[in-house]
Design a protein around this motif. Structure first.
Motif, short mmCIF file in Angstrom:
data_model
loop_
_atom_site.label_atom_id
_atom_site.label_comp_id
_atom_site.label_asym_id
_atom_site.label_seq_id
_atom_site.Cartn_x
_atom_site.Cartn_y
_atom_site.Cartn_z
N VAL A 246 0.87 -1.18 0.00
CA VAL A 246 0.00 0.00 0.00
C VAL A 246 0.90 1.22 0.00
O VAL A 246 1.53 1.55 1.00
N ILE B 99 -3.50 -1.70 -8.79
CA ILE B 99 -4.74 -0.93 -8.88
C ILE B 99 -4.51 0.47 -8.32
O ILE B 99 -3.69 0.66 -7.42
N ASN B 100 -5.21 1.43 -8.90
CA ASN B 100 -5.09 2.81 -8.47
C ASN B 100 -6.35 3.26 -7.74
O ASN B 100 -7.46 3.11 -8.25
N PHE B 101 -6.17 3.79 -6.53
CA PHE B 101 -7.28 4.34 -5.77
C PHE B 101 -7.21 5.86 -5.68
O PHE B 101 -7.88 6.48 -4.86
N THR C 9 -8.62 3.26 -12.51
CA THR C 9 -8.07 2.22 -11.61
C THR C 9 -6.81 1.58 -12.17
O THR C 9 -6.07 0.94 -11.42
N PHE D 32 -1.82 2.86 -12.02
CA PHE D 32 -1.07 2.58 -10.78
C PHE D 32 0.44 2.74 -10.94
O PHE D 32 1.20 2.39 -10.04
N SER E 256 -1.09 -1.33 -4.59
CA SER E 256 -2.20 -0.38 -4.62
C SER E 256 -1.64 1.03 -4.50
O SER E 256 -0.85 1.32 -3.61
N SER F 259 -8.56 6.25 0.49
CA SER F 259 -7.86 5.41 -0.49
C SER F 259 -7.16 4.24 0.19
O SER F 259 -7.15 3.12 -0.33
N ALA G 122 -7.82 0.28 -0.40
CA ALA G 122 -6.75 -0.66 -0.74
C ALA G 122 -6.79 -1.89 0.16
O ALA G 122 -6.63 -3.02 -0.31
N TRP H 161 -9.65 -4.05 -0.77
CA TRP H 161 -9.29 -4.79 -1.98
C TRP H 161 -8.38 -5.97 -1.66
O TRP H 161 -8.54 -7.08 -2.17
#
Length: 462
Positions: free
Chosen positions: A200, A219-221, A226, A229, A264, A276, A280, A283
């Protein structure tokens, strides 16, 4: 399955030290890149903090967006009811229809809009015009708590200035890996195979040769895309490589070189969002990861972190976090949160690193001074210097690999010249020596490296 404690103990940092040959008194120097395309980079000791991850001390900031809220519910049932109600209402409004349930209008929280459902946390993310609207919504929906989105200062890579390594281009195992006896564990055929670690942080560059073999998913938060990343700073890629960088022919390896990496992105140039981070972790729980590494934190805790971390631990996922880099008594959050494995740093003498926070919450300390790891492709260069004695009849001499440079250009051909001592590199120092076409040797101190370099270039140094 290998125990999490064993995995944690396997994490270490690589260290390089420069050894100089006192027998060489006259030199020529030849520089060239090793063409590793920015695969690895060293990070300064004052920003390295722990065994599994590194962090910068993060301060809470509310300067960014203030309309997002994290809402925790008292039960799965109230969570689902609240989520379903908002989803249904938003769907009706999106179609230009009036929702048959006028409860929202009567109770005064029509501005509350569902952002995202965090099913693993029994929580939702919403936007609202005011705290008052959220209070009314929470009272009617069975929410236990809510909290406005909080932003932390994003962790950054900080290069170590000066120094270098004695090397022929390979990266030897260092004091850190030997201090934790990792080679002995490797001999038992444990290289982290079967472990999936979630990092993270600020993203990752999966193109790096040290990352690519072990990269599973990212993955992009931050924002709506998304898939965006890709690491833009280098911190997340550096952390991932430290944990699970693949073994390269150069000798580089992460601590658990067969562990799979999930990344993430929760931080950008503006900071790291508490919401965010919760997304993460949610997820990661859904992906059934084996470990969560958090290279961020602050001196205060928040609702989103607490709720997400409790859910991860309840799911049997160890959460590891940095103790902090203030060099004071007092472990940062989330490392100080119940159930989190807080990790501090020791130096090569196995004493606490001066920058490492400490306190009763600290669970373990591990090598954390002088780190070399992966960085985004093209962001670093590893130059090689060949120092030759003018009196030598052959090409024997000493080969050094100095500090890695971020953003440096790749040399088309080696640069060769004699070394000329230029003191502190001030303008007046170059008035008494001739460095034109040669290589200036400059001491540290008094002015910045940028000023020294600029003065050397003006004087004609190569």
């Amino acid at each position: 399955m290998v125990s999490s404690s064993l995995f944690i103990l396997l994490v270490y940092y690589f260290e390089y030290t420069l050894s100089q040959d006192p027998k060489i008194d006259q030199f020529e120097i030849e520089t060239s890149n090793l063409n590793n395309q920015g695969e690895i980079m060293r990070i300064s000791s004052h920003t390295c903090t722990i065994a599994i991850l590194t962090t910068s001390t993060l301060a809470v900031s509310t300067a960014l967006a203030d309309s997002q809220y994290f809402v925790a519910h008292k039960s799965p049932q109230s969570f689902r009811a609240s989520r379903d109600h908002l989803e249904e209402r938003d769907l009706f409004h999106a179609k230009g229809m009036i929702h048959s349930d006028e409860r929202d209008e009567k109770l005064g929280f029509t501005s509350v809009k569902l952002g995202e459902s965090l099913d693993q946390l029994d929580s939702i993310v919403v936007s609202a015009a005011s705290d008052e609207d959220l209070r009314k919504f929470a009272k009617q929906s069975g929410a236990v708590e809510f909290e406005k989105e909080i932003f932390y200062k994003a962790p950054r890579l900080h290069l170590q200035t000066g120094g270098g390594v004695t090397s022929s281009g390979n990266i030897p195992l260092n004091w850190g890996i030997n201090a934790i006896h990792a080679p002995q564990v490797w001999k038992e055929n444990f290289l982290g195979e079967g472990i999936r670690a979630l990092v993270v942080d600020g993203g990752i560059d999966p193109r790096n040769p040290g990352i690519a073999p072990n990269f599973e998913e990212g993955i992009n938060f931050v924002g709506k895309d998304t898939k965006a990343f890709l690491d833009r700073d280098g911190h997340g890629t550096h952390v991932a490589g430290t944990i699970a960088g693949a073994q390269l022919r150069s000798g580089f390896s992460g601590v658990a070189p067969k562990t799979k990496i999930l990344a993430s992105r929760v931080c950008d140039e503006d900071g790291c969002s508490s919401i965010s981070i919760a997304k993460a972790i949610n997820w990661g729980i859904a992906k059934k990861v084996d470990l969560i590494s958090m290279s961020l934190g602050s001196q205060t805790t928040n609702l989103a972190d607490r709720k997400a971390i409790r859910a991860a631990i309840a799911a049997g996922i160890p959460v590891v976090a940095a103790s902090g880099n203030d060099g004071v008594e007092g472990v940062n959050f989330p490392a100080a949160s119940p159930g989190v494995i807080a990790v501090g740093a020791v130096d090569p003498t196995l004493h606490r690193a001066p920058f490492s926070n400490y306190g009763p919450e600290l669970a373990i300390s591990a090598p954390g001074v002088n780190v070399i790891s992966t960085v985004p492709m093209g962001s670093g260069r590893l130059p090689q210097l060949r120092i030759l004695s003018q009196q030598a009849k052959d090409s024997s001499g000493m080969t050094l690999t100095p500090q890695i440079v971020v953003g440096s250009a790749e040399l088309a051909a080696a640069v060769r010249g004699s070394l000329v001592y230029a003191g502190l590199g001030k303008s007046e120092n170059f008035q008494t020596v001739n460095v034109k076409g040669q290589i200036a040797v400059i001491d540290r101190g008094e002015i910045t490296f940028g000023e020294k370099t600029e003065n050397a270039i003006k004087a004609g140094a190569r």
